[in-house]
Scaffold this motif. Structure first.
Motif, PDB file in Angstrom:
ATOM      1  N   ALA A   1      -6.337 -61.730  42.484  1.00  0.00           N
ATOM      2  CA  ALA A   1      -5.462 -62.012  41.274  1.00  0.00           C
ATOM      3  C   ALA A   1      -5.071 -60.770  40.542  1.00  0.00           C
ATOM      4  O   ALA A   1      -5.598 -59.692  40.495  1.00  0.00           O
ATOM      5  CB  ALA A   1      -6.618 -62.822  39.980  1.00  0.00           C
ATOM      6  N   GLU A   2      -3.658 -60.915  39.918  1.00  0.00           N
ATOM      7  CA  GLU A   2      -3.144 -59.751  39.281  1.00  0.00           C
ATOM      8  C   GLU A   2      -3.353 -59.913  38.001  1.00  0.00           C
ATOM      9  O   GLU A   2      -3.335 -60.866  37.097  1.00  0.00           O
ATOM     10  CB  GLU A   2      -1.622 -60.200  39.467  1.00  0.00           C
ATOM     11  N   LEU A   3      -3.717 -58.459  37.396  1.00  0.00           N
ATOM     12  CA  LEU A   3      -4.130 -58.393  36.024  1.00  0.00           C
ATOM     13  C   LEU A   3      -3.030 -57.403  35.333  1.00  0.00           C
ATOM     14  O   LEU A   3      -2.633 -56.497  35.968  1.00  0.00           O
ATOM     15  CB  LEU A   3      -5.509 -57.815  35.677  1.00  0.00           C
ATOM     16  N   PHE A   4      -2.677 -57.648  34.056  1.00  0.00           N
ATOM     17  CA  PHE A   4      -1.561 -56.849  33.361  1.00  0.00           C
ATOM     18  C   PHE A   4      -2.379 -55.828  32.774  1.00  0.00           C
ATOM     19  O   PHE A   4      -3.512 -55.975  32.076  1.00  0.00           O
ATOM     20  CB  PHE A   4      -0.916 -57.983  32.273  1.00  0.00           C
ATOM     21  N   THR A   5      -2.027 -54.556  32.686  1.00  0.00           N
ATOM     22  CA  THR A   5      -2.693 -53.588  32.085  1.00  0.00           C
ATOM     23  C   THR A   5      -1.645 -52.685  31.357  1.00  0.00           C
ATOM     24  O   THR A   5      -0.299 -52.788  31.342  1.00  0.00           O
ATOM     25  CB  THR A   5      -3.276 -52.446  33.311  1.00  0.00           C
TER      26      THR A   5
END
Length: 288
Positions: free
Chosen positions: A19-23
């Motif tokens: 899953a892609e997480l925004f940072t």
């Protein structure tokens, strides 16, 4: 102040692997003296901490943060989590993504609300990586403690209807500043979703965990809480203060403040209390 955004993926082995997480990060104009790893609360996102970041970078601290799975600009389902460990996996991935040139700088874990619960439970196994930690309005005890029957029912619902919304949050409890509440309600990255049966159950389990094992926490810890917090009981911070094993610890309860103490009219006082405490304690407590 320099601002950067990026994405990362949850590692193999996570309940939401891939899953892609925004940072995002905010860096001081000069060399950073320490790194703050910021862990936000339920149904909000990292972008709500711009003012927090401006204050911290002005004091020489870099701030690194992420939108949790199911929050903000990250992948996931609003109000739901497959397992609480996914939040810990996100923190792991964020720390693993830090620039190599920051490796020897002290790291401070700062968690607010649900992020306070995530942070406190994360410290049970990972505190050696931090010089200090700060918990803001941590969800250690619910404003209304659930009965044994409710805990039993939550366990059943978590299995048979895990995505069912069961708990609403009152936005009016966020801040005494009506503009903060209005902005929160109008924020397109705030879903307004109820806490699901699965997430509610996972929170209860982890509240019980930290209450049982609080004595394992031994690093310098500052607990900050609004005295009129209706979303996370101030008794949770008082409990931690009495039961953690830290020799260096401080509890500050601000009598009239609501849940988001970093967004109250007195936020500058709170933020200065936080960075003043860090300036006093991190230099002599840097992990190896």
């Amino acid at each position: 102040m320099k601002h950067q955004v990026a994405t990362l993926r949850l590692p193999a082995g996570s309940k939401s692997a891939g899953a892609e997480l925004f940072t995002q990060s905010w860096l001081p104009d000069g060399p950073a003296k320490a790194l703050i790893i910021l862990v936000h609360g339920y149904d909000e996102h990292s972008g709500r901490y711009q003012y927090f970041a401006e204050h911290c970078t002005g004091k020489g601290y870099a701030v690194y943060t992420l939108d949790h799975w199911g929050h903000g600009k990250s992948a996931g389902i609003n109000g739901f989590i497959p397992a609480f460990s996914v939040y810990h996996d996100g923190v792991d991935a964020l720390i693993a993504s830090l620039p190599t040139e920051t490796a020897n700088l002290p790291k401070i874990l700062v968690g607010h609300s649900l992020g306070g619960l995530i942070s406190a439970t994360y410290l049970l196994d990972k505190q050696d990586g931090f010089a200090a930690a700060i918990l803001s309005g941590p969800a250690i005890k619910a404003a209304d403690e659930p009965s044994a029957f409710l805990k039993f029912i939550s366990g059943i619902l978590s299995k048979i209807a895990p995505k069912l919304g069961v708990i609403s949050l009152d936005a009016n409890g966020v801040s005494r500043d009506p503009q903060v509440v209005a902005d929160y309600l109008a924020d397109p990255l705030v879903s307004g979703q109820k806490i699901s049966a699965r997430l509610g159950r996972e929170m209860m389990v982890n509240m019980d965990l930290i209450q049982r094992e609080a004595g394992k926490i031994t690093l310098p810890l500052l607990m900050l809480h609004g005295g009129e917090d209706s979303l996370a009981s101030p008794e949770g911070s008082s409990f931690l203060n009495k039961n953690i094993g830290s020799k260096i610890k401080q509890l500050k309860i601000y009598p009239d403040l609501y849940h988001e103490i970093f967004n109250e009219p007195e936020k500058e006082i709170v933020l200065n209390d936080m960075t003043d405490w860090l300036n006093q304690h991190i230099s002599d407590n840097q992990p190896n």
